[in-house]
Design a protein around this motif. Sequence first.
Motif, short mmCIF file in Angstrom:
data_model
loop_
_atom_site.label_atom_id
_atom_site.label_comp_id
_atom_site.label_asym_id
_atom_site.label_seq_id
_atom_site.Cartn_x
_atom_site.Cartn_y
_atom_site.Cartn_z
N UNK A 18 -33.18 21.18 -15.56
CA UNK A 18 -34.13 22.01 -14.80
C UNK A 18 -35.11 22.69 -15.75
N UNK A 19 -34.60 23.15 -16.89
CA UNK A 19 -35.47 23.82 -17.89
C UNK A 19 -36.52 22.85 -18.40
N UNK A 20 -36.12 21.62 -18.69
CA UNK A 20 -37.07 20.61 -19.16
C UNK A 20 -38.06 20.24 -18.06
N UNK A 71 -42.00 13.88 -13.80
CA UNK A 71 -41.35 12.85 -12.99
C UNK A 71 -40.01 12.41 -13.62
N UNK A 72 -40.05 12.21 -14.95
CA UNK A 72 -38.84 11.76 -15.64
C UNK A 72 -37.75 12.82 -15.58
N UNK A 73 -38.13 14.10 -15.79
CA UNK A 73 -37.11 15.14 -15.78
C UNK A 73 -36.63 15.48 -14.37
N UNK A 74 -37.48 15.25 -13.39
CA UNK A 74 -37.02 15.42 -12.01
C UNK A 74 -35.95 14.38 -11.69
N UNK A 111 -33.96 12.92 -13.89
CA UNK A 111 -32.75 13.26 -14.64
C UNK A 111 -32.03 14.46 -14.03
N UNK A 112 -32.80 15.38 -13.51
CA UNK A 112 -32.18 16.51 -12.80
C UNK A 112 -31.43 16.02 -11.57
N UNK A 113 -32.02 15.06 -10.88
CA UNK A 113 -31.36 14.48 -9.72
C UNK A 113 -30.06 13.77 -10.08
N UNK A 114 -30.06 13.06 -11.21
CA UNK A 114 -28.84 12.38 -11.67
C UNK A 114 -27.75 13.39 -11.96
N UNK A 120 -33.58 3.63 -11.72
CA UNK A 120 -34.98 4.03 -11.94
C UNK A 120 -35.19 4.45 -13.39
N UNK A 121 -34.22 5.22 -13.92
CA UNK A 121 -34.31 5.69 -15.30
C UNK A 121 -34.30 4.52 -16.28
N UNK A 122 -33.41 3.56 -16.06
CA UNK A 122 -33.34 2.38 -16.94
C UNK A 122 -34.64 1.60 -16.89
N UNK A 123 -35.20 1.43 -15.69
CA UNK A 123 -36.46 0.71 -15.53
C UNK A 123 -37.60 1.43 -16.26
N UNK A 124 -37.63 2.75 -16.16
CA UNK A 124 -38.68 3.52 -16.83
C UNK A 124 -38.55 3.44 -18.33
N UNK A 125 -37.32 3.53 -18.83
CA UNK A 125 -37.11 3.43 -20.28
C UNK A 125 -37.47 2.04 -20.79
#
Length: 334
Positions: free
Chosen positions: A24-26, A35-38, A40-43, A317-322
Amino acid sequence: MSLHPVWPLWAVVLLLVPLLVFCVWQLVRQRSRRSAWARRTGIAAAIALIAIGPSVTETAATTVQSNAEIFFVVDRTGSMAAEDWNGAQPRLDGVRADMNAIVDAFPGARYSVIAWDSQATQQLPLTTDARAVKSWAETVRTELTSFSTGSQADRPLAALTEALTGAAERRPANVRVVYFLSDGENTNGENSSVNAQLESYAGLAPLVDGGAVLGYGTPEGGRMRVNDGVTAAADAPYIQDPETGTDAISRIDEVTLRTIAEQLGVEYVHRITPDTVEPFTSTVDVADIAGDGRREQVVHRPIVWPGAAIALGLLAWEVFSLARTFPTRREVAR
């Protein structure tokens, strides 16, 4: 809906809470990568949701193993084929019906079967397998007529003594219940005599907490079919009385049966029809049997799939973005 953590609370507090706070801080700090940190926050939130264990409450009935040990002592001498139970059925049919009903009356108990004819043997040691007892009852037949050497009601005394003594030594706190199923008839033979002085069962009374002596047959008696081990019972001839040359008649000996009941400290019940066994099973005080032998157990079933589905989708989604951040071969070649 209730919460029943899948992870220990300390693990949730020490691992997932800091991870969620960091994400959340990030998310707030790095606006360019919001978008990326949202994601990761969801994960992190989905994993936390799984860990805290949202659950639905269900009530299930589970079998309770009781502290009852049921000992069946079954007469399978030739006279138990006499056809005077429930009209003109063999006495052993009554034994089968009562054994099945008694087993049903003590669910979760441990059962043992001792049978006797020319000799007494333990057919089943103590077992929790009720189906084994019922299977034995359904298949039991009288001894082969040609092997019969007379009958005496004290023949199973030694085997029953050994079984009860051993059970008391292994589990002294358990409740031992004896059901003695017989017509009580004593007949002349190689190892028996009508006029013999029967040994007493009184010495077993301190080891017996309940049960009954169940008597089969009528004073008028019934005819018995020959058991040659091959011919079906319905087709077999009747046993003949060598003195009269007519069909032999077997009659119940209630005096003997009442004596055995008194010695064991249990009641005597005359069984001539397939009546309920409740009068001589419900009186047995078995502390661990509740109601019908089952108890209500509350089960909390965690609902994992929503959190797991969210986490899996966001991880993909995270893997695809990375993967898109890695240079392609063409870019490397340039």
